[in-house]
Design an enzyme around this catalytic site. Structure first.
Site, PDB file in Angstrom:
ATOM      1  N   SER A   1      94.130  27.827  35.527  1.00  0.00           N
ATOM      2  CA  SER A   1      95.381  26.899  36.425  1.00  0.00           C
ATOM      3  C   SER A   1      94.112  25.927  37.255  1.00  0.00           C
ATOM      4  O   SER A   1      92.095  26.158  36.334  1.00  0.00           O
ATOM      5  CB  SER A   1      95.733  26.928  37.422  1.00  0.00           C
ATOM      6  OG  SER A   1      96.081  25.833  38.476  1.00  0.00           O
TER       7      SER A   1
ATOM      8  N   ASP B   1     101.031  24.940  32.835  1.00  0.00           N
ATOM      9  CA  ASP B   1      99.737  26.191  33.446  1.00  0.00           C
ATOM     10  C   ASP B   1     100.136  27.407  32.690  1.00  0.00           C
ATOM     11  O   ASP B   1     100.347  27.940  32.812  1.00  0.00           O
ATOM     12  CB  ASP B   1     100.069  25.564  35.136  1.00  0.00           C
ATOM     13  CG  ASP B   1      99.085  26.383  35.908  1.00  0.00           C
ATOM     14  OD1 ASP B   1      98.557  27.717  35.869  1.00  0.00           O
ATOM     15  OD2 ASP B   1      99.011  25.841  36.478  1.00  0.00           O
TER      16      ASP B   1
END
Length: 351
Positions: free
Chosen positions: A78, A223
């Site tokens: 991320s 993610d």
């Protein structure tokens, strides 16, 4: 004769090195030959997710640069993937910090939807009219989230990511890099080490339900923090001998009084995630986890304040980082002496 109580760490190491040298001469070998010696150990960074708290990663990079510690690879999840990609391109923490400040002053940031979400969380501090406006905004966001698969389109996030990194190939970077994402169908960790840098970082940043999921090699990715908040395994795959894991998540020890039902649900998810991360980071030689701060992941306006927090935390761990690197090049005899002086601990993460 030297009394045992008078031996300190340095004298014991000197004795150990002398024994090894004498042993080499007795065998008729070159006294300078040290068969345990290897190439300089490679330090790998595992930069975790955390949204705005990713400023911690910049602070850690600044300290490593200042101390002259070379970085042999970066794996990121991320926001950690974004900061890691920026470093792999520029190799300059100062340049990363400067670009961050430029972004926060730009029209692009002012139009970003995560900035809109941050405003809804801060407006509750003000008067009744502002609170009503905040409530309406929150209800609008919730309605969108329940009726659409995402709030932020791929094009919108790519435009923002493009402010920070060029669309180059990962294979062409001087610093080995990997972005970590999650296969939404199988739940597998996906480590991206080739192809478009921009697309790889996008895949790692697709916060579930907020950002449009990424298509990559026939997979639907979200993610990486879903399965690997701090990508220690990915850093190992890049060839790291010593992994420094940087956990940018806040600690979960805040007050639980007065939580609503949905907040309790989120709290339970935080606990599960924290326990998974604790388990996964056990394989890192050094863990940096400031753990402070209460800001939401999308409150990027506050990102710079976390840079100094990362600097402070990294500075406190520099000695452990150097020791971990040194242990990879020391002889078995010297290592045994050190472990004896540290209470016989033979392995594990440095604290």
């Amino acid at each position: 004769m030297i009394a045992g109580g008078d031996l300190d760490m340095l004298s014991l190491e000197a004795v150990a090195r002398g024994l090894v040298a004498c042993n080499g001469r007795k065998r008729g070998g070159n006294s300078m030959a040290m068969p345990w010696r290897r190439n300089p150990p490679r330090l790998g960074l595992a930069l975790g997710g955390g949204g705005a708290r990713g400023g911690i990663h910049i602070g850690v990079l600044k300290v490593l640069e200042r101390e002259g510690i070379a970085i042999g690879g970066v794996a990121g999840t991320s926001i950690g993937a974004l900061i890691g990609a920026m470093y792999a391109v520029s190799r300059s923490a100062t340049a990363i910090e400067h670009r961050l400040h430029e972004y926060l002053e730009s029209d692009l940031f002012r139009k970003a939807r995560f900035n809109f979400m941050a405003e809804t969380s801060t407006e509750t501090r003000f008067g009744i009219l502002r609170r009503i406006a905040s409530f309406i905004k929150k209800e609008f966001i919730i309605t969108l989230a329940l009726s659409r698969p995402y709030l932020i389109s791929k094009e919108h996030l790519l435009e923002n990511l493009g402010f920070f990194i060029p669309d180059v190939r990962i294979d062409d970077l001087d610093v080995p890099f990997a972005a970590v994402a999650t296969d939404l169908e199988t739940g597998e960790e996906v480590v991206i080490r080739r192809g478009s840098l921009l697309q790889a970082v996008y895949a790692s940043c697709t916060y579930p339900g907020v950002v449009e999921a990424a298509r990559w090699a026939g997979r639907l990715l979200v993610d990486g923090g879903v399965v690997s908040m701090v990508p220690v395994r990915a850093a190992r795959q890049l060839g790291a001998d010593v992994v420094v894991a940087v956990n940018a998540e806040r600690c979960i020890g805040e007050s639980i009084e007065g939580l609503s039902g949905i907040e309790i649900l989120f709290r339970a998810d935080d606990i599960m995630g924290a326990e998974l991360t604790r388990y996964q980071t056990e394989d890192a030689e050094v863990l940096i986890h400031p753990g402070a701060g209460e800001d939401r992941w999308y409150d990027f306006q506050k990102m710079p304040q976390y840079v100094s927090m990362g600097e402070k935390a990294a500075h406190e761990r520099i000695g452990e980082i150097r020791m971990a690197l040194d242990e990879k090049t020391s002889s078995p005899v010297v290592l045994s002496v050190r472990r004896m002086l540290r209470g016989g601990r033979s392995r594990g993460r440095l604290r």
